[in-house]
Design a protein around this motif. Structure first.
Motif, PDB file in Angstrom:
ATOM      1  N   HIS A  98       0.828  -1.213   0.000  1.00 20.25           N
ATOM      2  CA  HIS A  98       0.000   0.000   0.000  1.00 20.25           C
ATOM      3  C   HIS A  98       0.857   1.257   0.000  1.00 20.25           C
ATOM      4  CE1 HIS A  98      -2.902   3.037   1.395  1.00 20.25           C
ATOM      5  NE2 HIS A  98      -3.803   2.275   0.814  1.00 20.25           N
ATOM      6  N   GLU A  99       1.909   1.263   0.801  1.00 19.92           N
ATOM      7  CA  GLU A  99       2.709   2.469   0.999  1.00 19.92           C
ATOM      8  C   GLU A  99       3.866   2.641   0.013  1.00 19.92           C
ATOM      9  OE1 GLU A  99       1.809   4.899   3.216  1.00 19.92           O
ATOM     10  OE2 GLU A  99       0.045   3.607   3.447  1.00 19.92           O
ATOM     11  N   PRO A 141       8.330   3.906  -4.798  1.00 21.74           N
ATOM     12  CA  PRO A 141       9.280   3.557  -5.857  1.00 21.74           C
ATOM     13  C   PRO A 141       9.150   2.131  -6.401  1.00 21.74           C
ATOM     14  CG  PRO A 141      10.356   3.428  -3.722  1.00 21.74           C
ATOM     15  CD  PRO A 141       8.965   3.951  -3.478  1.00 21.74           C
ATOM     16  N   TRP A 142       8.462   1.238  -5.707  1.00 20.71           N
ATOM     17  CA  TRP A 142       8.367  -0.147  -6.174  1.00 20.71           C
ATOM     18  C   TRP A 142       7.523  -0.215  -7.439  1.00 20.71           C
ATOM     19  CZ3 TRP A 142       7.030  -3.175  -1.059  1.00 20.71           C
ATOM     20  CH2 TRP A 142       8.078  -3.024  -0.154  1.00 20.71           C
ATOM     21  N   GLN A 143       7.895  -1.091  -8.337  1.00 24.47           N
ATOM     22  CA  GLN A 143       7.188  -1.237  -9.612  1.00 24.47           C
ATOM     23  C   GLN A 143       6.192  -2.398  -9.549  1.00 24.47           C
ATOM     24  OE1 GLN A 143       7.522   1.071 -12.143  1.00 24.47           O
ATOM     25  NE2 GLN A 143       8.649   2.068 -10.485  1.00 24.47           N
ATOM     26  N   GLN A 188      -5.956   2.972 -12.234  1.00 24.61           N
ATOM     27  CA  GLN A 188      -4.539   2.765 -11.967  1.00 24.61           C
ATOM     28  C   GLN A 188      -4.340   1.722 -10.868  1.00 24.61           C
ATOM     29  OE1 GLN A 188      -1.539   4.204 -13.288  1.00 24.61           O
ATOM     30  NE2 GLN A 188      -0.774   2.502 -12.089  1.00 24.61           N
ATOM     31  N   VAL A 189      -3.697   0.615 -11.207  1.00 20.13           N
ATOM     32  CA  VAL A 189      -3.363  -0.430 -10.249  1.00 20.13           C
ATOM     33  C   VAL A 189      -2.094  -0.006  -9.521  1.00 20.13           C
ATOM     34  CG1 VAL A 189      -2.637  -2.839 -10.003  1.00 20.13           C
ATOM     35  CG2 VAL A 189      -4.403  -2.231 -11.659  1.00 20.13           C
ATOM     36  N   GLY A 190      -2.042  -0.239  -8.195  1.00 23.00           N
ATOM     37  CA  GLY A 190      -0.805   0.042  -7.480  1.00 23.00           C
ATOM     38  C   GLY A 190      -1.019   0.493  -6.061  1.00 23.00           C
ATOM     39  N   GLY A 191       0.017   1.099  -5.511  1.00 20.07           N
ATOM     40  CA  GLY A 191       0.029   1.530  -4.118  1.00 20.07           C
ATOM     41  C   GLY A 191      -1.027   2.575  -3.811  1.00 20.07           C
TER      42      GLY A 191
END
Length: 157
Positions: free
Chosen positions: A104-105, A112-114, A129-132
């Motif tokens: 999540h963070e 920065p994680w992909q 948008q998929v992601g954190g």
């Protein structure tokens, strides 16, 4: 000179009905918005490990008024949350809580994680948008409309 007042019982009953109707409609709408937040957060959530999407839940699931020990109506809170104790089928002995906070963070677009391969595939199949920050972003998007919807309910009474 005397004053005669009539209709006070009718006004009192009308106000009580208005209060009950308003609470019921607002509560129903809050649940609807909580489920919309949950569904949107699931669409935003990455899909590389475990069942993170299914771990995003609404509590309490019951959609009626709550009562306290004395039978009085109690204050009700509706929460969209991540079930941190849910197991991860691909990793025996691990729970969603072992990685949900980090994802999540720190995952793009919040960090920065992909995205992993399965999350990239999920992203290609949708516009969201998929992601954190998946839960926070969903709440922010729903919150923009929530005040307007609740105000509309109160205006219609």
């Amino acid at each position: 000179m005397g004053v005669k007042v009539s209709g006070t019982i009718g006004v009192g009953q009308m106000l009580l009905r208005l209060d009950t109707t308003a609470k019921r409609r607002v509560l129903r709408e809050l649940y609807a918005q909580a489920y919309r937040t949950r569904d949107l957060a699931r669409r935003f959530a990455p899909h590389d490990l475990g069942n993170l999407e299914e771990a995003i839940k609404v509590r309490p699931e019951q959609q009626g008024p709550l009562r306290d020990g004395a039978g009085r109506f109690a204050r009700q809170e509706i929460e969209v949350y991540i079930d941190m104790e849910m197991s991860v089928p691909e990793r025996p002995g691990k729970t969603i809580g072992d990685y949900a906070y980090e994802i999540h963070e720190h995952l793009y677009p919040y960090g920065p994680w992909q995205l992993g391969q399965r999350s990239i595939a999920k992203q290609q199949g949708q516009s969201e948008q998929v992601g954190g920050g998946f839960l926070e972003r969903a709440a922010e998007e729903i919150e923009e409309q929530l005040d307007k919807v609740l105000l509309d309910i109160l205006r219609d009474l």
